[in-house]
Design a protein around this motif. Structure first.
Motif, short mmCIF file in Angstrom:
data_model
loop_
_atom_site.label_atom_id
_atom_site.label_comp_id
_atom_site.label_asym_id
_atom_site.label_seq_id
_atom_site.Cartn_x
_atom_site.Cartn_y
_atom_site.Cartn_z
N UNK A 75 0.82 -1.21 0.00
CA UNK A 75 0.00 0.00 0.00
C UNK A 75 0.85 1.26 0.00
N UNK A 76 2.03 1.22 0.64
CA UNK A 76 2.82 2.45 0.82
C UNK A 76 4.24 2.33 0.31
N UNK A 77 4.59 1.23 -0.34
CA UNK A 77 5.96 1.03 -0.84
C UNK A 77 5.92 0.76 -2.34
N UNK A 78 7.03 0.99 -3.03
CA UNK A 78 7.08 0.68 -4.46
C UNK A 78 6.87 -0.81 -4.70
N UNK A 79 6.23 -1.19 -5.80
CA UNK A 79 5.97 -2.60 -6.08
C UNK A 79 7.19 -3.30 -6.66
N UNK A 80 7.15 -4.62 -6.63
CA UNK A 80 8.06 -5.41 -7.45
C UNK A 80 7.48 -5.44 -8.87
#
Length: 470
Positions: free
Chosen positions: A138-143
């Motif tokens: 929700x709050x971090x960059x995705x893989x």
């Protein structure tokens, strides 16, 4: 325009698969140290674009490569998923809520993994606790998916799949509690075998589950890599109570009776690209001399899917409310869990009364599944309900009812093998018009990984899998 990234180059790894790297090390053409150094250089080059490494452990991994463990894949560099203990590294389960301390020892499966000769360079990303079918937060960059970085790599073993598909390493640990080996394999154009329950050492959490749905394994770029890995695990600990599995080295002359399922237990229609991929596979199997017939979905599909959805919620509730004990994390902060975990936990609380019936249904699914193989050798289906979506479609910040329905329709074909404990494999047999992989799924009766590997070899030989570097 497609954004494709990979790390293949003229270094010690080249474009070799795991068996090729192990053979090069054994022959003295390269050293295990050179293979590990190449993997580290590739990881440093590519991870900023993919965000697939949770915890790097490059220096220890390089040092260990000077004396690689003996085994069928000795000298091959790899990674372990963030939900499995590696001595000296934290196990944070992909969650901001977990602040684990470095593990004092390897998990039993990590010992089995290392026994094949694989070296460990760190831990890969996964969505929180593995609940999501996309490695997003929700709050971090995705893989990101290396075939097209705007798209999901699948999950929960999304980081592992991204590293293998992009060429950082030829093989990586993955595990599967509802499709988490096979889903990212399908999304990233890889081979993903979910073994029979107890074929390999059980996951650490298995003993506390009313129904053990988790199997450990790997994602690879070739069938022979998967076959060698699973054979190597049997040298460490042969599976009790099932047919011994040695090294499967190629296709069989035996022609199979193949049952085909096109639509999922959810009632949602399979998308056009995925449906076309399965039908194209039917044509290939028929041309190869196999007998292909349409079969129904095993058992009561609606009841099974309802039970699995409830069990999914039960496990999330346990992680959310008992995280300090379950994650061995005294600093666990459930206020930092993501919206998907919280939504699943709320769903369980509202429906807790369903738990005994859901567990009974899942336990009965083993016999229901076995009965489906009285007249067929394998069952062919899509791996996923629809092709891998754009990042954001399955993000945990999406409104929970909408997200949960999307997940159920996406991962509709894989959970039956988890509940029943049966083996299944996703193969990268087709692609979308813009070159994204489409996985096709084969299931077999308990203990029959050999047949799955044999048909996989045959299809790979009939038409080699697409390569990201081409």
């Amino acid at each position: 325009m497609t954004t494709r990234v990979h790390a293949f180059c003229d270094d010690a790894l080249g474009d070799l698969d795991s068996v090729g790297v192990a053979a090069a090390v054994a022959a003295g053409h390269i050293s295990a140290r050179e293979a590990a150094e190449a993997a580290v250089a590739r990881a440093r080059q590519l991870n900023p674009a993919l965000n697939a490494i949770q915890t790097p452990d490059f220096e220890r991994g390089l040092a260990a490569s000077d004396t690689p463990a003996a085994g069928i894949l000795s000298g091959v560099p790899s990674f372990v998923k963030d939900n499995t203990a590696v001595a000296g590294l934290p196990t944070d389960q992909g969650s901001l809520a977990v602040r684990s301390r470095p593990a004092a020892a390897d998990a039993p499966f990590t010992e089995q993994f290392r026994s094949t000769g694989l070296g460990v360079l760190g831990k890969t990303t996964m969505p929180e606790f593995g609940w999501n079918a996309s490695a997003e937060w929700a709050t971090l960059p995705p893989t990101r998916n290396p075939w097209h970085t705007d798209y999901s790599p699948g999950g929960s073993s999304g980081g592992a799949a991204a590293l293998v598909a992009s060429g950082v390493v030829p093989i990586a640990h993955a595990n599967d509690g509802g499709g988490s080996i096979r889903i990212p394999a399908a999304a990233c154009g890889l081979v993903g075998l979910k073994p029979t329950r107890d074929r390999v050492v059980p996951a650490a959490e298995a003993s506390s589950m009313p129904v053990d749905v988790v199997s450990n394994g790997v994602v690879t770029r070739s069938v022979r890599d998967t076959a060698h890995f699973i054979a190597g695990t049997q040298q460490f600990r042969p599976a009790a109570g099932m047919k011994p599995l040695g090294l499967v080295e190629g296709p069989s002359d035996r022609r199979l009776r193949v049952g085909v399922v096109l639509d999922s237990v959810t009632g949602a229609p399979t998308d056009d690209d995925t449906r076309a991929a399965v039908l194209a596979t039917v044509d290939r199997l028929t041309a190869l001399g196999h007998d292909v017939v349409t079969v129904p979905i095993p058992g009561d599909a609606v009841r099974f899917m309802g039970a699995f959805k409830h069990y999914w919620s039960l496990l999330a509730f346990s992680s959310h409310h008992f995280g300090k004990q379950a994650m061995h994390s005294p600093d666990f902060d459930k206020s930092l869990t993501d919206p998907l975990t919280r939504g699943l936990a709320r769903s369980f609380v509202r429906n807790a009364w369903r738990t005994p019936g859901a567990v009974r249904t899942l336990k009965r699914s083993e016999q229901v599944y076995r009965d489906a193989f009285t007249d067929v050798d394998v069952i062919l289906s899509p791996t996923l309900g629809y092709v891998t979506p754009l990042l954001g479609h399955l993000n945990p910040s999406v409104d929970f009812p909408v997200l949960f329905q999307r997940l159920v329709e996406y991962a509709a074909f894989t959970p039956l093998n988890n509940a029943s404990g049966s083996p299944a494999i996703s193969l990268p047999l087709e692609q979308t018009a813009d070159g994204r992989p489409i996985g096709v799924h084969f299931s077999a009766v308990h203990g029959d990984e050999q047949t799955l590997l044999e048909i996989a070899y045959e299809l790979e030989a009939d038409r080699p899998f697409a390569r990201i570097q081409d």
